[in-house]
Every structure is written in C-alpha cells, then in structure tokens.
Motif scaffolding. Structure first.
Motif, PDB file in Angstrom:
ATOM      1  N   ARG A  54    -112.917 -56.252 -69.351  1.00  0.00           N
ATOM      2  CA  ARG A  54    -111.670 -57.019 -69.196  1.00  0.00           C
ATOM      3  C   ARG A  54    -110.684 -56.659 -70.310  1.00  0.00           C
ATOM      4  NH1 ARG A  54    -115.192 -61.233 -67.543  1.00  0.00           N
ATOM      5  NH2 ARG A  54    -115.236 -62.081 -69.646  1.00  0.00           N
ATOM      6  N   ARG A  55    -111.191 -56.547 -71.550  1.00  0.00           N
ATOM      7  CA  ARG A  55    -110.320 -56.158 -72.668  1.00  0.00           C
ATOM      8  C   ARG A  55    -109.781 -54.749 -72.445  1.00  0.00           C
ATOM      9  NH1 ARG A  55    -113.937 -58.868 -76.619  1.00  0.00           N
ATOM     10  NH2 ARG A  55    -115.174 -57.026 -76.340  1.00  0.00           N
ATOM     11  N   SER A  56    -110.650 -53.847 -72.085  1.00  0.00           N
ATOM     12  CA  SER A  56    -110.280 -52.452 -71.900  1.00  0.00           C
ATOM     13  C   SER A  56    -109.251 -52.265 -70.784  1.00  0.00           C
ATOM     14  CB  SER A  56    -111.541 -51.657 -71.612  1.00  0.00           C
ATOM     15  OG  SER A  56    -111.262 -50.452 -71.014  1.00  0.00           O
ATOM     16  N   LEU A  57    -109.354 -53.074 -69.750  1.00  0.00           N
ATOM     17  CA  LEU A  57    -108.438 -52.960 -68.606  1.00  0.00           C
ATOM     18  C   LEU A  57    -107.200 -53.855 -68.764  1.00  0.00           C
ATOM     19  CD1 LEU A  57    -111.085 -52.842 -65.748  1.00  0.00           C
ATOM     20  CD2 LEU A  57    -109.772 -50.926 -66.688  1.00  0.00           C
ATOM     21  N   GLY A  58    -107.068 -54.493 -69.933  1.00  0.00           N
ATOM     22  CA  GLY A  58    -105.907 -55.308 -70.200  1.00  0.00           C
ATOM     23  C   GLY A  58    -105.905 -56.643 -69.476  1.00  0.00           C
TER      24      GLY A  58
END
Length: 161
Positions: A153-157
């Motif tokens: 989720r963090r990586s995909l914004g």
C-alpha cells in the motif's frame, strides 16, 4: 467415481495455469521447468486424489519442490523475463494492466518470505495452506501477509509511510 474425476478435472482446469504462471513469474523458474513441475504435481495429485485433504496446498508443495529439484538438475533457473507478459483480458483495461505491473514490481521489492506469502495469497491460498507450504505457523503467514500488504500500500501510494 465420476464425481471424483469431475472434481479433479475442475481443480486441474482452475489451478494448473495459476501454478505454472506463479512458478515462472513469482518464483523465477524457466518456463519448461515450471510446466514440468506443475505437470508432475498434478499427475501425483491425480494418483492420490482420494487421499489428499488439502489439494491446493499439497499441489503447491509438490510443485515447488519439483521445480527446485528440476532447476538444480537442469541448471536452468532463469531470472524473470525483461518484458512483462499480460493476460489478454487485463491488457484491454490499461489502468488494470498498469496497476498489475506496478504491483508486480512492488512485490519483487518485498523481503523474500513476504514475496512468497503474497504470491501464494494472490493464488487464492489461505494462511493455513500457505503455512503448510512454507513450513511455518498460520500466525507467521498472517503476520508476513500483513507486513507485505502494508508495504505494498505504501509502495503504490495508497497509504502514507
């Protein structure tokens, strides 16, 4: 007897393509090794169909072990292909294809155990089945899945760090 054969046939049609694709794209095995390992796992499963209580977990365990054995024997453990291949149905929807590509790249950035848990989860396995395949507890599988989802989720914004 016919219903058992129908059950296996349905299972085979649903699981075989997922198994081959995961062995290639998430575990990095050469296409021929993935196909051979999947075929071997499915053949063994057919022979023991009536005895196996969790066919999906059993199939994954056998296929991964067989792919590792074959890759050592043939010395053909290939890296992931440079060009991504898309499911023709997903390619029709550009947004879905882009998200799938970003997610695939993000999954490859996860620690190895989280990659494994996420790959197996994406193939509809439950934490109990994943734990059986990876030789850990269901709680450890769930914990790795929680960490992997948060990192994705963090990586995909989709979530702030």
């Amino acid at each position: 007897m016919a219903s058992e054969a129908d059950g296996y046939n349905t299972f085979f049609r649903d699981q075989y393509p997922k198994l081959v694709a995961t062995l290639i794209y998430h575990h990095g095995f050469a296409e021929q090794i993935a196909e051979d390992a999947a075929a071997e796992a499915m053949t063994r499963l057919l022979l023991d169909w009536e005895k196996v209580h969790t066919p999906t977990a059993w199939m994954w365990t056998v296929a991964i072990r067989e792919a590792v054995r074959l890759s050592k024997h043939r010395n053909r453990h290939a890296p992931l292909p440079d060009t991504p291949l898309a499911d023709p149905r997903a390619a029709a929807d550009l947004a879905a294809a882009e998200l799938a590509l970003m997610a695939g790249i993000a999954v490859k950035a996860l620690p190895p155990r989280q990659q494994e848990v996420m790959a197996l989860t994406l193939n509809d396995l439950k934490p109990e089945e994943i734990a059986e395949i990876l030789g850990c507890t269901p709680e450890q599988a769930r914990g790795n899945l929680t960490h992997a989802r948060r990192a994705l989720r963090r990586s995909l914004g989709m979530e702030e760090a």
